[in-house]
Design an enzyme around this catalytic site. Structure first.
Site, short mmCIF file in Angstrom:
data_model
loop_
_atom_site.label_atom_id
_atom_site.label_comp_id
_atom_site.label_asym_id
_atom_site.label_seq_id
_atom_site.Cartn_x
_atom_site.Cartn_y
_atom_site.Cartn_z
N HIS A 191 -11.36 -6.23 8.20
CA HIS A 191 -12.04 -5.94 6.93
C HIS A 191 -13.32 -5.13 7.13
O HIS A 191 -14.19 -5.14 6.28
CB HIS A 191 -12.38 -7.25 6.19
N GLU A 242 0.81 -1.21 0.00
CA GLU A 242 0.00 0.00 0.00
C GLU A 242 0.85 1.26 0.00
O GLU A 242 0.48 2.26 -0.64
CB GLU A 242 -0.95 -0.01 1.20
#
Length: 368
Positions: free
Chosen positions: A173, A103
């Site tokens: 998540h 990321e």
């Protein structure tokens, strides 16, 4: 290495004359486009879910601006939520491509790409995964223009990422990390509530002259369906919308929480309570004037979001409205938010702010 090579190739393509003719709106021009297109939103469109509306917006962005690029983990074959399906096949893998599972690298690459006057549309697969890129976003993207005295900027950077509860995501998540980025001057934070809003807001973010984080409510990817105009249109940033008028209490939210709050408004109405519901849409910079005007009318305010209550963006809204409307408030500002715990798995129904929690808070605030 792959990302560095792609960046060099993009840099070489900058000198191509095709880019001198691209259609890109400045902030002023963008406002004119929004004004011209606002009436067109009343047109009936095609019934789309939120995922398809995002996909349509990305198609338009790539088609109308040859310096637009979409990249991230697995995006070339559609991504885990299928929001980028068909893009690589139509626009080629030089403009829609996979990145390594990094990321920090994804955002760093996007900053460099945007700094060379491209439209970098980066996808972080889940908002929970954005934290390794925190330094790049907060210390680089947000400060790029400021530290160079406006000689350089990465205003063409848009970071898309799905956030929030999904029913089975657990603590890695399901997070809603928007408040972290609302603390940072130099970036915008946008959260849509529906397919039509998602398409228009995303196109505005991509064409904005500032770096933007665009949080997509993954819970609604396939649950939310509405008529979405098929043409290219933009919705204004930093402009809240009163989606339900009322006189007894003001409710403020964003993203997936709006549908829960709307259900609570219907239930409260059955008991004679008139609720005014506002979708903030853009969290930074947020539309204080619209919220203030509503609270001055109702005298009461309730804010709801999925993120934990402590340090959530609801606290900023509460503080600002108390400063502006202290003498008009008839009850303490209420906040119905997530709990101050990691996001649970089997206990998700107890964690998230539900319709019943909001209805109870509406009654308590109105009867204070």
């Amino acid at each position: 290495m792959v990302m560095a090579t792609s960046l060099r190739r993009c840099g070489r393509r900058l000198v191509s004359s095709v880019f001198n003719n691209r259609e890109f709106s400045t902030t002023c021009q963008g406002n004119k486009v929004i004004q011209q297109q606002h009436e067109q939103l009343q047109e009936t469109g095609k019934s789309l879910n939120l995922c398809s509306a995002i996909n349509q917006a990305l198609h338009i962005a790539l088609e109308t601006d040859p310096r637009s690029y979409v990249f991230g983990e697995d995006v070339s074959f559609g991504g885990v939520f299928r929001c980028t399906t068909g893009l690589a096949e139509k626009f080629g893998k030089k403009r829609v491509f996979n990145t390594p599972l990094c990321e920090q690298g994804i955002v760093g690459f996007g900053i460099g790409l945007a700094a060379m006057d491209n439209r970098a549309i980066a996808e972080i697969q889940f908002a929970d995964y954005i934290f390794p890129a925190f330094d790049q976003i907060v210390n680089e993207a947000a400060k790029f223009r400021y530290r160079s005295g406006n000689q350089f900027n990465c205003g063409g950077l848009t970071i898309r990422t799905p956030y929030g509860a999904v029913g089975h995501g657990g603590h890695y998540h399901s997070q809603s990390p928007e408040a972290f980025f609302c603390h940072v001057p130099g970036i915008k934070v946008v959260v849509p509530r529906s397919p039509r809003e998602a398409k228009g807001l995303l196109l505005s973010c991509i064409r904005d002259t500032n770096p933007v984080i665009f949080f997509e409510p993954k819970w609604l990817y396939r649950l939310a369906v509405e008529e979405v105009p098929e043409h290219d249109y933009m919705l204004p940033l930093s402009e809240a919308e009163v989606i339900r008028e009322g006189s007894d209490i003001t409710l403020v939210g964003w993203g997936a929480q709006l549908s829960i709050m709307e259900q609570a408004c219907f239930d409260a109405e059955k008991e004679g309570i008139s609720c005014e519901l506002i979708d903030l849409k853009t969290l930074i910079p947020w539309d204080k004037e619209t919220v203030e005007a509503s609270v001055r009318k109702t005298g009461k305010l309730l804010i709801s979001h999925e993120a934990p209550v402590t340090g959530g963006f609801g606290a900023e809204i509460s503080a600002s409205i108390v400063e502006r409307c202290f003498l008009r408030l008839e009850a303490p500002v209420a906040r119905i938010c997530g709990l101050d715990t990691p996001f649970p798995l089997v206990f998700e129904p107890f964690y998230v702010p539900t319709k019943n929690k909001i209805v109870d808070a509406i009654k308590a605030t109105v009867n204070y």
